[in-house]
Write an enzyme that holds these catalytic residues in place. Structure first.
Site, PDB file in Angstrom:
ATOM      1  N   ASP A 256      58.750 -15.659  -4.009  1.00 54.04           N
ATOM      2  CA  ASP A 256      59.239 -17.124  -3.951  1.00 54.04           C
ATOM      3  C   ASP A 256      58.568 -17.992  -3.884  1.00 54.04           C
ATOM      4  OD1 ASP A 256      58.453 -16.448  -1.094  1.00 54.04           O
ATOM      5  OD2 ASP A 256      61.197 -16.830  -0.110  1.00 54.04           O
ATOM      6  N   THR A 257      57.404 -17.464  -3.086  1.00 54.70           N
ATOM      7  CA  THR A 257      56.304 -18.625  -3.608  1.00 54.70           C
ATOM      8  C   THR A 257      55.708 -19.126  -4.597  1.00 54.70           C
ATOM      9  OG1 THR A 257      54.107 -17.292  -2.855  1.00 54.70           O
ATOM     10  CG2 THR A 257      55.572 -18.511  -0.962  1.00 54.70           C
TER      11      THR A 257
ATOM     12  N   GLY B 271      63.012 -13.782   8.811  1.00 58.40           N
ATOM     13  CA  GLY B 271      62.560 -14.861  10.049  1.00 58.40           C
ATOM     14  C   GLY B 271      64.095 -14.930  11.548  1.00 58.40           C
TER      15      GLY B 271
ATOM     16  N   ARG C 226      68.800 -21.843  -0.161  1.00 60.02           N
ATOM     17  CA  ARG C 226      68.045 -22.518  -1.091  1.00 60.02           C
ATOM     18  C   ARG C 226      68.596 -22.859  -2.737  1.00 60.02           C
ATOM     19  NH1 ARG C 226      62.951 -19.242  -1.175  1.00 60.02           N
ATOM     20  NH2 ARG C 226      63.959 -17.574  -2.258  1.00 60.02           N
TER      21      ARG C 226
ATOM     22  N   GLU D  91      51.475  -9.159   4.920  1.00 60.63           N
ATOM     23  CA  GLU D  91      53.026  -8.133   3.761  1.00 60.63           C
ATOM     24  C   GLU D  91      52.901  -8.264   2.860  1.00 60.63           C
ATOM     25  OE1 GLU D  91      57.214 -10.275   4.656  1.00 60.63           O
ATOM     26  OE2 GLU D  91      55.747 -10.210   5.921  1.00 60.63           O
TER      27      GLU D  91
ATOM     28  N   GLU E  69      50.513 -11.501   0.577  1.00 55.66           N
ATOM     29  CA  GLU E  69      50.297 -12.098   1.556  1.00 55.66           C
ATOM     30  C   GLU E  69      49.242 -12.024   2.786  1.00 55.66           C
ATOM     31  OE1 GLU E  69      53.999 -14.154   3.302  1.00 55.66           O
ATOM     32  OE2 GLU E  69      55.407 -12.848   2.449  1.00 55.66           O
TER      33      GLU E  69
END
Length: 389
Positions: free
Chosen positions: A283-284, A158, A361, A276, A264
């Site tokens: 992680d999701t 990001g 995180r 992607e 994704e």
């Protein structure tokens, strides 16, 4: 190939973060031997592995040393930043690289996987183009149309990304992308801005000797290019699910091997658009720690070892919300865990990272609810109660 797996097997995990930690726990439950490798000491997965090594995974020589020392049956990458050419060598020597050495090399670079999907497989992706100078960027942005998204080709999640609404904003986007580019790449990517209704991850399990199977789709919300919360099942139609499954199967078939892939998609009113893919637990997908009979880490392990997966059961509305650090700290301690855990069907995972910095995180809150809204509210509330001191 893996028809009659005998246990234990020796697994070398390259990258030892929180996803690796849960994978090691799954592997340990079946009595396997795990070597956790990362570039820093006391990484989460090292805390539960049989042994660990601290190396630069971008160094071919250091990789060679640890592989010679441990002679693993499987090499299981958990991150992108690995000297992937070396994995091709290990594979030639008879070590199984997950999903395959070629696939890990492909997925290190965001562009290559999109080019594979779009150019070779004819799958709909966001329109995209590249610019290596501001002049090129202006031309490509015009072709793709406004608004569009400009970001560096090489960056960590990001960073350096901006939405460009018109021609006047292109120069600022170029400067921002180049300033945040990793390595020496002076190349940016321009993407069509997709006005999606929801982003989903479709966990896709590729098996050595059995059909490809799928988990229920997971909805997620991103900020700063990182996931903040996810929920399962995502509220999309049966037709959209089938379209996403067909695309995920096509891409993972092209990559080959075995293991779980986090694929994704952007879901718009009229389209299912490939975004992607990562060739490992996603992680999701941490929501599956509470939402399924077999979580994504157990599924990854079974697929790798060639063990059967007779049935994936989705247990109803569930959500995850991340617990982020808000400051720099070399000692990590938490308060509010008791408050978070006082609500029924809420669980917490604290990753055991040795230090904190803003937006790192540090854990995840998990919740089940009577519906997605309730599950998400419970997870977000639990996450907000856990504070780093």
């Amino acid at each position: 190939m893996h028809n009659s797996t005998k246990l234990p097997q020796k697994l070398m995990l390259l990258g030892a973060g929180e996803l690796g930690k849960e994978f090691v726990i799954a592997a340990q439950r079946l009595g396997n031997y795990v070597i956790a490798v990362d570039r820093y000491l006391n990484a989460p997965a090292m805390q539960v592995a049989d042994c660990y090594e601290v190396i630069s995974m971008l160094s071919a020589d250091e990789l060679e040393t640890v592989v010679q020392k441990h002679q693993p049956d499987f090499i299981v990458p958990e991150i992108e930043a690995i000297r992937t050419e070396k994995l091709v060598e290990f594979e030639k020597r008879g070590i199984t690289v997950i999903p395959t050495a070629v696939a890990t090399n492909y997925t290190m670079n965001r562009d290559r996987i999109r080019e594979l999907a779009h150019q070779e497989l004819g799958i709909r992706t966001a329109k995209y183009g590249y610019g290596s100078t501001l002049e090129e960027l202006i031309g490509v942005a015009d072709q793709i149309g406004f608004p569009n998204v400009v970001k560096p080709v090489m960056s960590s999640s990001g960073k350096g990304q901006s939405v460009v609404n018109n021609q006047e904003e292109v120069a600022a986007a170029w400067n921002y992308a180049i300033a945040n580019s990793r390595g020496d790449s002076q190349k940016v990517i321009v993407e069509e801005f997709i006005n999606f209704e929801i982003e989903i991850t479709l966990l896709t399990i590729k098996q050595w000797n059995a059909p490809t199977i799928f988990c229920a789709p997971i909805g997620h919300r991103q900020e700063r290019g990182d996931y903040q919360e996810s929920w399962q099942p995502a509220g999309i139609s049966e037709d959209q699910i089938l379209a996403a499954q067909a695309i995920a199967k096509k891409v993972t078939d092209a990559l080959g091997g075995a293991g779980i892939f986090g694929v994704e998609f952007f879901i718009t009113k009229d389209e299912v658009i490939f975004s992607e893919l990562s060739p490992r637990p996603h992680d999701t997908g941490m929501v599956t720690l509470i939402s399924q009979n077999l979580n994504e880490f157990e599924l990854h392990l079974r697929a790798i070892l060639g063990l059967p997966i007779p049935h994936i059961e989705q247990l109803g509305s569930a959500a995850s919300a991340v617990i982020l650090a808000d400051k720099h700290s070399d000692t990590v301690a938490f308060t509010g865990v008791a408050e978070a855990l006082s609500v029924p069907n809420v669980d917490i995972r604290l990753f055991g990272k040795p230090n904190a910095h803003p937006y790192r995180r540090m854990g995840v809150a998990l919740a089940q609810g009577n519906n997605i809204l309730e599950a998400r509210e419970k997870a977000k509330k639990a996450a907000s109660q856990v504070k780093i001191i």
